[in-house]
Write an enzyme that holds these catalytic residues in place. Structure first.
Site, PDB file in Angstrom:
ATOM      1  N   THR A 121       0.816  -1.216   0.000  1.00 15.63           N
ATOM      2  CA  THR A 121       0.000   0.000   0.000  1.00 15.63           C
ATOM      3  C   THR A 121       0.847   1.262   0.000  1.00 15.63           C
ATOM      4  O   THR A 121       0.488   2.253  -0.624  1.00 15.63           O
ATOM      5  CB  THR A 121      -0.948  -0.011   1.217  1.00 15.63           C
ATOM      6  OG1 THR A 121      -1.842  -1.105   1.069  1.00 15.63           O
ATOM      7  CG2 THR A 121      -1.746   1.276   1.324  1.00 15.63           C
ATOM      8  N   SER A 167       0.837  -7.151  -0.978  1.00 13.82           N
ATOM      9  CA  SER A 167       1.306  -8.289  -0.180  1.00 13.82           C
ATOM     10  C   SER A 167       0.344  -9.476  -0.213  1.00 13.82           C
ATOM     11  O   SER A 167       0.765 -10.609   0.015  1.00 13.82           O
ATOM     12  CB  SER A 167       1.612  -7.875   1.255  1.00 13.82           C
ATOM     13  OG  SER A 167       0.453  -7.585   1.982  1.00 13.82           O
ATOM     14  N   THR A 197       1.030  -4.443   4.319  1.00 10.26           N
ATOM     15  CA  THR A 197       0.727  -4.779   5.710  1.00 10.26           C
ATOM     16  C   THR A 197      -0.013  -6.102   5.883  1.00 10.26           C
ATOM     17  O   THR A 197       0.074  -6.710   6.946  1.00 10.26           O
ATOM     18  CB  THR A 197      -0.089  -3.653   6.371  1.00 10.26           C
ATOM     19  OG1 THR A 197      -1.302  -3.457   5.644  1.00 10.26           O
ATOM     20  CG2 THR A 197       0.714  -2.356   6.408  1.00 10.26           C
ATOM     21  N   ASP A 198      -0.733  -6.555   4.860  1.00  7.81           N
ATOM     22  CA  ASP A 198      -1.560  -7.754   5.047  1.00  7.81           C
ATOM     23  C   ASP A 198      -0.757  -9.020   5.318  1.00  7.81           C
ATOM     24  O   ASP A 198      -1.207  -9.881   6.072  1.00  7.81           O
ATOM     25  CB  ASP A 198      -2.483  -7.966   3.845  1.00  7.81           C
ATOM     26  CG  ASP A 198      -3.621  -6.964   3.832  1.00  7.81           C
ATOM     27  OD1 ASP A 198      -4.255  -6.765   4.879  1.00  7.81           O
ATOM     28  OD2 ASP A 198      -3.861  -6.365   2.770  1.00  7.81           O
TER      29      ASP A 198
END
Length: 159
Positions: free
Chosen positions: A10, A52, A81-82
């Protein structure tokens, strides 16, 4: 010297217009560091340009190989971040380096992004922490294997 690897996520997403979806663009990490008055002391290498959620085990192997082969003992990785916690776990067998992963909940190109803060925070963390693998997000540091993303709350928390 700190080595910075970028993998997408992101933090580097671009939104072209109302009819398009976010796509991973060129990394804004040099610009984010410059905004924080950090102009030297690092080298940058792009590894991936992926969300990700699209990262595969082969992609994580590529990140591991790059970090393992790197001569620098202090490494910062920008990551979506995932699945950041999964990549941190893969890297956790590397013992003689300080490795910090960070990212953003909102693209760096958006006005209200946590990207600048997270990059600055990770920059400090990678210089101060002992060898190990960490996630530095939103003012907190987590050791690999002890963290998960709480999607509903949009934050990281200890497991």
């Amino acid at each position: 010297m700190i080595r910075i690897f970028t993998t997408g996520g992101t933090i580097d997403k671009v939104y072209f217009d109302a009819n398009s979806e976010f796509e991973i663009g060129e990394s804004l990490v040099p610009e984010l560091l410059a905004e924080s008055n950090i102009h030297k002391g690092y080298s940058l290498q792009g590894l991936l340009r992926k969300d990700s959620l699209e990262m595969t085990d082969a992609d994580r192997d590529k990140v591991f190989a790059a970090v393992n082969a790197c001569d620098n003992s202090r490494i910062l990785i920008t990551h979506g971040t995932d699945t950041m916690a999964e990549t941190a776990q893969v890297l956790s067998s590397l013992k003689d380096k300080t490795i910090v992963l960070t990212g953003a909940m909102q693209p760096a190109r958006m006005r209200r992004s946590d990207a600048v803060f997270n990059i600055g925070f990770a920059w400090a963390a990678v210089q101060l922490l002992p060898p190990g693998v960490y996630i530095a997000m939103n003012g907190e540091v987590f050791e690999a294997g002890t963290v998960r993303k709480n999607l509903k709350a949009q934050r990281f928390e200890r497991t």
